[in-house]
Design a protein around this motif. Structure first.
Motif, PDB file in Angstrom:
ATOM      1  N   LYS A  75      58.457  34.494  47.690  1.00  0.00           N
ATOM      2  CA  LYS A  75      58.070  34.691  46.598  1.00  0.00           C
ATOM      3  C   LYS A  75      56.453  34.756  46.152  1.00  0.00           C
ATOM      4  CE  LYS A  75      61.832  33.896  44.745  1.00  0.00           C
ATOM      5  NZ  LYS A  75      62.702  33.299  43.879  1.00  0.00           N
ATOM      6  N   VAL A  76      56.007  33.259  46.992  1.00  0.00           N
ATOM      7  CA  VAL A  76      55.177  32.230  46.653  1.00  0.00           C
ATOM      8  C   VAL A  76      53.926  32.459  47.394  1.00  0.00           C
ATOM      9  CG1 VAL A  76      53.824  30.139  47.110  1.00  0.00           C
ATOM     10  CG2 VAL A  76      56.090  30.254  46.339  1.00  0.00           C
ATOM     11  N   THR A  77      54.483  33.260  48.500  1.00  0.00           N
ATOM     12  CA  THR A  77      53.252  33.957  49.365  1.00  0.00           C
ATOM     13  C   THR A  77      52.779  35.418  48.892  1.00  0.00           C
ATOM     14  OG1 THR A  77      54.311  32.740  51.442  1.00  0.00           O
ATOM     15  CG2 THR A  77      52.597  34.353  51.161  1.00  0.00           C
ATOM     16  N   ALA A  78      54.309  35.581  48.172  1.00  0.00           N
ATOM     17  CA  ALA A  78      53.486  37.227  47.968  1.00  0.00           C
ATOM     18  C   ALA A  78      52.322  37.513  45.783  1.00  0.00           C
ATOM     19  CB  ALA A  78      54.583  37.715  47.841  1.00  0.00           C
ATOM     20  N   ILE A  79      52.714  36.511  45.574  1.00  0.00           N
ATOM     21  CA  ILE A  79      52.344  36.483  44.632  1.00  0.00           C
ATOM     22  C   ILE A  79      51.295  35.453  44.533  1.00  0.00           C
ATOM     23  CG2 ILE A  79      53.248  33.740  43.448  1.00  0.00           C
ATOM     24  CD1 ILE A  79      52.772  37.142  40.500  1.00  0.00           C
ATOM     25  N   ALA A  80      51.250  35.006  45.094  1.00  0.00           N
ATOM     26  CA  ALA A  80      49.822  34.425  45.771  1.00  0.00           C
ATOM     27  C   ALA A  80      49.002  35.293  46.303  1.00  0.00           C
ATOM     28  CB  ALA A  80      49.124  32.539  46.071  1.00  0.00           C
ATOM     29  N   ALA A  81      49.534  36.444  46.828  1.00  0.00           N
ATOM     30  CA  ALA A  81      48.442  37.682  47.726  1.00  0.00           C
ATOM     31  C   ALA A  81      48.243  38.244  46.376  1.00  0.00           C
ATOM     32  CB  ALA A  81      48.800  37.602  48.801  1.00  0.00           C
ATOM     33  N   PHE A  82      48.674  39.018  45.823  1.00  0.00           N
ATOM     34  CA  PHE A  82      48.991  39.506  44.494  1.00  0.00           C
ATOM     35  C   PHE A  82      47.352  39.313  43.568  1.00  0.00           C
ATOM     36  CE2 PHE A  82      49.080  40.838  40.367  1.00  0.00           C
ATOM     37  CZ  PHE A  82      49.843  42.024  40.713  1.00  0.00           C
ATOM     38  N   LEU A  83      47.427  37.101  43.454  1.00  0.00           N
ATOM     39  CA  LEU A  83      46.399  36.975  42.707  1.00  0.00           C
ATOM     40  C   LEU A  83      45.304  37.177  43.397  1.00  0.00           C
ATOM     41  CD1 LEU A  83      48.080  34.198  41.265  1.00  0.00           C
ATOM     42  CD2 LEU A  83      47.951  36.421  39.391  1.00  0.00           C
ATOM     43  N   VAL A  84      45.030  36.961  44.155  1.00  0.00           N
ATOM     44  CA  VAL A  84      43.720  36.769  45.289  1.00  0.00           C
ATOM     45  C   VAL A  84      43.136  38.728  45.403  1.00  0.00           C
ATOM     46  CG1 VAL A  84      42.920  36.825  47.622  1.00  0.00           C
ATOM     47  CG2 VAL A  84      44.469  34.688  46.740  1.00  0.00           C
ATOM     48  N   ILE A  85      44.718  39.466  45.510  1.00  0.00           N
ATOM     49  CA  ILE A  85      43.994  40.469  45.796  1.00  0.00           C
ATOM     50  C   ILE A  85      43.133  41.147  44.076  1.00  0.00           C
ATOM     51  CG2 ILE A  85      44.112  43.021  45.604  1.00  0.00           C
ATOM     52  CD1 ILE A  85      46.260  41.947  48.553  1.00  0.00           C
ATOM     53  N   GLY A  86      44.097  41.059  43.500  1.00  0.00           N
ATOM     54  CA  GLY A  86      43.808  41.187  41.937  1.00  0.00           C
ATOM     55  C   GLY A  86      42.619  40.584  41.420  1.00  0.00           C
ATOM     56  N   VAL A  87      42.304  39.745  41.401  1.00  0.00           N
ATOM     57  CA  VAL A  87      41.011  38.882  41.418  1.00  0.00           C
ATOM     58  C   VAL A  87      40.092  39.618  42.028  1.00  0.00           C
ATOM     59  CG1 VAL A  87      39.530  36.806  41.236  1.00  0.00           C
ATOM     60  CG2 VAL A  87      41.997  36.693  40.119  1.00  0.00           C
ATOM     61  N   LEU A  88      40.242  40.231  43.078  1.00  0.00           N
ATOM     62  CA  LEU A  88      39.323  40.452  43.882  1.00  0.00           C
ATOM     63  C   LEU A  88      38.677  42.022  43.428  1.00  0.00           C
ATOM     64  CD1 LEU A  88      40.040  39.927  47.771  1.00  0.00           C
ATOM     65  CD2 LEU A  88      37.935  38.752  46.251  1.00  0.00           C
ATOM     66  N   ALA A  89      39.843  42.237  43.034  1.00  0.00           N
ATOM     67  CA  ALA A  89      39.374  43.984  42.371  1.00  0.00           C
ATOM     68  C   ALA A  89      38.803  43.914  41.335  1.00  0.00           C
ATOM     69  CB  ALA A  89      40.960  44.563  42.409  1.00  0.00           C
ATOM     70  N   VAL A  90      39.128  42.738  39.969  1.00  0.00           N
ATOM     71  CA  VAL A  90      38.428  42.403  38.905  1.00  0.00           C
ATOM     72  C   VAL A  90      37.304  42.452  39.297  1.00  0.00           C
ATOM     73  CG1 VAL A  90      38.950  41.319  36.457  1.00  0.00           C
ATOM     74  CG2 VAL A  90      40.946  41.767  37.935  1.00  0.00           C
ATOM     75  N   LEU A  91      36.568  41.647  40.278  1.00  0.00           N
ATOM     76  CA  LEU A  91      35.536  41.567  39.958  1.00  0.00           C
ATOM     77  C   LEU A  91      34.656  42.294  40.749  1.00  0.00           C
ATOM     78  CD1 LEU A  91      36.152  37.826  41.786  1.00  0.00           C
ATOM     79  CD2 LEU A  91      35.497  38.468  39.654  1.00  0.00           C
ATOM     80  N   GLY A  92      35.385  43.676  41.339  1.00  0.00           N
ATOM     81  CA  GLY A  92      35.088  44.132  41.581  1.00  0.00           C
ATOM     82  C   GLY A  92      35.109  44.528  43.251  1.00  0.00           C
TER      83      GLY A  92
END
Length: 468
Positions: free
Chosen positions: A171-188
């Protein structure tokens, strides 16, 4: 109120028999991951969609406000548990500092909450499995999950620790990966994506699309998503160094609340319109990953959701069995559940699993009546537990400062002011439930259960006093 006057039982060491018989099979790494996994539960992956649909982008504010309340409650609980570790945790503290009736009320209410949670999680996990294997009936998956986790909890406590360690790691790995991917997407900067800016935060009705009413609904949803963090203080009693273990586990959980909950909510409502149908089904996390076009990411997150449900189910069977064992050790329940084998309270495990399985059957037999009553009875139970924690901590802190200040290895911030702030916040959430028609019935049912348990505890204590 006279009922809040500490009784002589408060000077008695907590559960001497219980703590001598439970095997200290949990290691520091187990507790650290239990604390981490506890803040990444089924409520975050599964229940947050309804909160987003109700509150819109203001769900970020709702999770931030409730997160502050949870951090205060966990700090109070960490202070008490580090000073006096016990498998009964806040039930033992409430009994000593408030009275036997309080220990009975909060202990058995928490037990009921966890057992009903076992049923809800088993049903949720079975629905996920049926989506992949439509030919297999739901009851088959429920039976498999219940039997497996009941069996694992009947074995040595290290089995529970190992399961939770790996569940939490995933779960920790998944949520960390989600946050990294999400932040990269927010920044474009994620390949194939463009920065959405504030379009989803201010469009579609604005930051508060349903006004303060929606924010209140989201706040209530976010409060209950945090439930389950208390289990780490129960588990700490079965480690080799309970005081140090619970102190470290509670501190670990603090900042991750903000990172995992508030951070992921901010990513979701920035990348996906809050009113998208996909937020509710298949869920906000899957919706974000699908919108980014990452191959197989949605299915991978569905696996993580399943793991989160099974993890919560495993933890609830464990927590409910230890709470029941602690209660009966203190004479607050049927003595038949007090037997242990190999350092495990196996009868308590069986009783807790049986109640959870019965709740599953009730959901099939009487989904609109009996099972709904059960859900309503525990609807506000976590708030009742938190209120008892706050009152017990107010009393215990002052007593420890007089009698044993060296035991205060974890201290509540700005005592007693922030304790009173937390208690006011808990009462405020209960008041919001009372004002909200859809939540009012849950408050009534929970109040009824609390009153019945309090009366039963008071009567039982009077009988024991009379016989002494």
């Amino acid at each position: 109120m006279t009922t809040l006057t500490p009784t002589p039982t408060r000077e008695r060491p907590a559960e001497p028999a219980a703590e001598g018989r439970l095997a200290p099979g949990l290691k520091p790494r187990h507790l650290s991951m239990i604390a981490l996994g506890g803040v990444i539960g089924a409520g975050l992956f599964v229940g947050s969609g309804a909160g987003i649909a109700a509150a819109g982008p203001s769900i970020v504010l709702a999770f931030a406000l409730s997160g502050v309340l949870v951090m205060l409650v966990m700090r109070m609980l960490g202070e008490m548990s580090a000073a006096r570790p016990s498998s009964g945790s806040f039930s033992v503290h409430a009994e000593r500092e408030i009275g036997p009736w309080a220990g009975v009320t909060v202990g058995w209410m928490f037990w009921t909450l966890l057992c009903v949670g076992v049923a809800a999680e088993a049903i949720g996990a079975s629905h996920v499995m049926q989506g992949w294997f439509p030919g297999v009936p739901l009851w088959v998956w429920v039976a498999v999950f219940m039997a497996f986790f009941c069996g694992s909890n009947l074995a040595a406590v290290k089995n529970f620790g190992e399961f939770e360690f790996w569940f939490a790691a995933i779960k920790v790995t998944a949520i960390a990966a989600f946050l990294v991917i999400g932040v990269l997407a927010v920044l474009g900067v994620l390949p194939g994506s463009h920065a959405p800016g504030t379009a989803n935060l201010t469009g579609h009705g604005g930051f508060l699309p349903h006004g303060t009413t929606g924010l209140v609904t989201g706040l209530l949803a976010s409060v209950f998503a945090y439930g389950g963090l208390e289990t780490v203080t129960i588990a700490a009693a079965e480690s080799k160094d309970p005081r140090r273990s619970v102190a470290g586990a509670v501190r670990t959980a603090m900042w991750r609340i903000a990172l995992f909950y508030v951070g992921s909510m901010a990513v979701i409502v920035t990348l996906v319109p809050w009113n998208s149908s996909s937020v509710l089904s298949p869920g906000p996390y899957v919706a974000v990953l699908d919108s980014l076009g990452i191959p197989g990411a949605g299915q991978a997150m569905s696996v993580v959701v399943l793991i989160a449900l099974l993890s919560a189910m495993n933890a609830n069977i464990y927590g409910s069995s230890r709470m029941a064992y602690s209660l009966v050790q203190r004479g607050q329940g049927p003595r038949a559940l007090a037997k242990t084998a190999g350092g495990v309270p196996r009868r308590a495990v069986l009783a807790s699993s049986a109640f959870g399985f019965l709740a599953v059957l009730l959901s099939y037999w009487w989904p609109e009546t009996v099972f709904t009553w059960l859900l309503n009875m525990v609807g506000a139970a976590v708030l009742v537990v938190w209120a008892f924690i706050a009152v017990a901590q107010l009393r215990m802190r002052r007593r420890l400062e007089r009698e044993a200040p060296e035991q205060l290895s974890v201290r509540m911030w700005a005592f007693p002011y922030l304790t009173w702030v937390a208690l006011a916040g808990i009462l405020g959430v209960l008041a919001l439930m009372l004002l909200d028609e859809s939540n009012r019935i849950q408050l009534y049912f929970t109040a009824g259960l609390a009153a019945a348990l309090a009366v039963a505890g008071w009567v039982a204590n009077r009988r024991r006093t009379a016989q002494a």
